[in-house]
Design an enzyme around this catalytic site. Structure first.
Site, short mmCIF file in Angstrom:
data_model
loop_
_atom_site.label_atom_id
_atom_site.label_comp_id
_atom_site.label_asym_id
_atom_site.label_seq_id
_atom_site.Cartn_x
_atom_site.Cartn_y
_atom_site.Cartn_z
N TYR A 118 21.55 31.43 55.33
CA TYR A 118 22.94 31.92 55.25
C TYR A 118 23.18 32.91 56.39
O TYR A 118 23.04 34.12 56.26
CB TYR A 118 23.23 32.56 53.89
CG TYR A 118 23.14 31.59 52.73
CD1 TYR A 118 23.14 30.21 52.94
CD2 TYR A 118 23.07 32.03 51.41
CE1 TYR A 118 23.04 29.31 51.90
CE2 TYR A 118 22.97 31.13 50.35
CZ TYR A 118 22.96 29.77 50.61
OH TYR A 118 22.86 28.88 49.56
N HIS A 152 14.74 24.78 49.32
CA HIS A 152 16.19 24.59 49.47
C HIS A 152 16.66 23.14 49.33
O HIS A 152 17.61 22.85 48.61
CB HIS A 152 16.63 25.15 50.83
CG HIS A 152 18.04 25.62 50.88
ND1 HIS A 152 18.46 26.68 51.67
CD2 HIS A 152 19.15 25.20 50.25
CE1 HIS A 152 19.75 26.87 51.51
NE2 HIS A 152 20.21 25.98 50.66
N GLY A 157 33.84 24.71 43.31
CA GLY A 157 34.26 23.66 44.24
C GLY A 157 33.99 23.99 45.69
O GLY A 157 34.35 23.23 46.58
N1 LIG Z 1 21.34 25.32 47.12
C1 LIG Z 1 22.27 24.88 47.94
O1 LIG Z 1 22.10 23.89 48.66
C2 LIG Z 1 23.58 25.63 47.97
C3 LIG Z 1 24.70 25.08 48.64
C4 LIG Z 1 25.89 25.79 48.61
C5 LIG Z 1 25.96 27.01 47.95
N2 LIG Z 1 24.86 27.54 47.34
C6 LIG Z 1 24.89 28.83 46.61
O2 LIG Z 1 25.89 28.76 45.61
C7 LIG Z 1 26.78 29.85 45.75
C8 LIG Z 1 28.15 29.48 45.26
O3 LIG Z 1 28.68 28.42 46.02
P1 LIG Z 1 29.83 28.63 47.12
O4 LIG Z 1 29.90 30.05 47.52
O5 LIG Z 1 29.59 27.60 48.16
O6 LIG Z 1 31.14 28.15 46.38
P2 LIG Z 1 31.95 28.60 45.07
O7 LIG Z 1 31.16 29.57 44.29
O8 LIG Z 1 32.39 27.37 44.41
O9 LIG Z 1 33.22 29.29 45.72
C9 LIG Z 1 33.12 30.49 46.41
C10 LIG Z 1 34.48 31.07 46.66
O10 LIG Z 1 35.15 31.22 45.43
C11 LIG Z 1 35.99 32.32 45.48
N3 LIG Z 1 35.97 32.90 44.12
C12 LIG Z 1 34.88 33.33 43.45
N4 LIG Z 1 35.22 33.75 42.22
C13 LIG Z 1 36.55 33.57 42.10
C14 LIG Z 1 37.47 33.79 41.06
N5 LIG Z 1 37.06 34.29 39.89
N6 LIG Z 1 38.77 33.49 41.27
C15 LIG Z 1 39.16 32.97 42.47
N7 LIG Z 1 38.33 32.73 43.50
C16 LIG Z 1 37.03 33.02 43.32
C17 LIG Z 1 35.41 33.28 46.47
O11 LIG Z 1 36.48 33.83 47.23
P3 LIG Z 1 36.35 35.17 48.11
O12 LIG Z 1 35.42 34.79 49.23
O13 LIG Z 1 37.74 35.40 48.54
O14 LIG Z 1 35.76 36.24 47.26
C18 LIG Z 1 34.42 32.46 47.25
O15 LIG Z 1 34.65 32.39 48.63
C19 LIG Z 1 26.71 30.16 47.24
O16 LIG Z 1 27.25 31.44 47.54
C20 LIG Z 1 25.24 30.03 47.49
O17 LIG Z 1 24.56 31.19 47.04
C21 LIG Z 1 23.68 26.85 47.34
#
Ligand SMILES: NC(=O)c1ccc[n+]([C@@H]2O[C@H](COP(=O)([O-])OP(=O)(O)OC[C@H]3O[C@@H](n4cnc5c(N)ncnc54)[C@H](OP(=O)(O)O)[C@@H]3O)[C@@H](O)[C@H]2O)c1
Length: 285
Positions: A53, A128, A211
């Protein structure tokens, strides 16, 4: 805060995903630190990160370093915080994500993560993503060696199918504690892995639960049932989504990403949102 288990460690039922604070569109460090502190204030003690990241070739581990700094500058006790990091993905700096699941690389990557996090052992270390150039058992074998050497306290895998989950459990001698797969209203194909984790008592961490960074804000407009249930409770569709996941199984621990304090504060409140069986059926369609 409601607590769930990863291995024998109690963690908050909602974790904080660190990715939005370190990749494309990341905010300045001050806002990120406020976001991490807001999560800790709200009772979150699980923070998900990865060495990959980061944005540029020269800032590998940006997110790990950020989390270490935020923990160090937090006023309260952080001894119970589990930082879950990962190895096996790389970002050469051109926007792409590449893979290296070789045992040699994973062991080097773990050492580098240990230094950036400033700990003697990593709370949860996750492989990962499978690397087609390395036999899966060799990659997971490296994770087992790290566990045996005391470099990591707990071992997890990510982006794994049911066969890989069973194989990892065997290679790790029954010590696989978590599986992190994509799962959201938009991506429901990980149901078989979720069910297997429920059966085996392994934590299931849905990634991009809302999402993904680009689409999380539109969850309600893209999935009408989530907007409908949200309106009935006077809460956000994102909170409904996380409550729906929590209701699926006690092994589910979503890790919504955030780069603003308000986002993680809203997400954490999902632990107090009770949905009726009718609502859960509607959301699961
Ligand atoms: N293992 C893997 O291959 C892999 C791949 C992708 C992600 N991940 C992990 O999974 C985590 C989560 O996935 P993601 O960050 O890709 O996507 P996500 O959690 O689906 O979406 C993240 C976005 O949602 C917004 N958000 C969060 N809570 C909210 C709420 N209550 N109301 C409205 N908007 C909200 C945030 O906005 P703001 O930025 O404006 O706060 C953030 O940018 C990552 O951060 C990472 O640690 C792992």
């Amino acid at each position: 805060m409601e607590f769930r288990r990863i291995g024998d460690v109690e963690v908050s039922a909602i974790g904080l995903g660190g990715m939005p604070m370190s990749i494309e569109g990341r905010p300045d460090e001050e806002r990120s630190v406020r976001t991490i502190h807001a999560a800790l204030d709200a009772g979150v003690n699980l923070i998900d990160t990865a060495d990959a990241y980061h944005l540029y070739a020269n800032d590998v581990g940006h997110n790990e370093t950020l989390i270490a700094r935020a923990l160090a500058s937090y006023g309260g006790d952080t001894s119970g915080v589990v930082v879950a990091t990962k190895g096996g993905h790389l970002r050469p700096g051109d926007g792409s994500w590449t893979l290296d699941g070789s045992p040699e690389y994973l062991k080097e990557a773990c050492e580098a993560s240990l230094k950036r996090l400033g700990v003697e052992a990593i709370g949860l270390y996750q492989f990962h993503r499978p690397d087609p150039r390395t036999p899966y058992e060799d990659s997971v074998g490296a994770i087992r060696d790290l566990l045996d050497a005391g470099k990591i306290r707990m071992a997890g895998i990510s982006n794994a199918n049911p066969q890989q989950i069973r194989l990892s459990q065997e290679i790790l001698g029954g010590r696989l504690v978590s599986v992190q797969n994509q799962f959201s209203p938009a991506y429901r194909f990980s149901e078989p892995e979720l069910e297997l984790c429920d059966e085996l008592g392994i934590a299931f961490l849905p990634w991009s639960p809302l999402g993904g960074i680009a689409q999380a804000g539109d969850l309600g407009s893209r999935f009408a049932p989530f907007a409908e249930v949200a309106a009935a409770h006077g809460v956000s569709p994102q909170r409904v989504c996380l409550a729906w996941m929590l209701a699926k199984s006690p092994v589910v621990i979503p890790i919504p990403g955030a780069s603003r304090p308000a986002s993680i504060q809203d997400s954490v409140a999902a632990v107090d949102l009770e949905l009726t069986p009718e609502e859960l059926t509607l959301l699961s369609r």
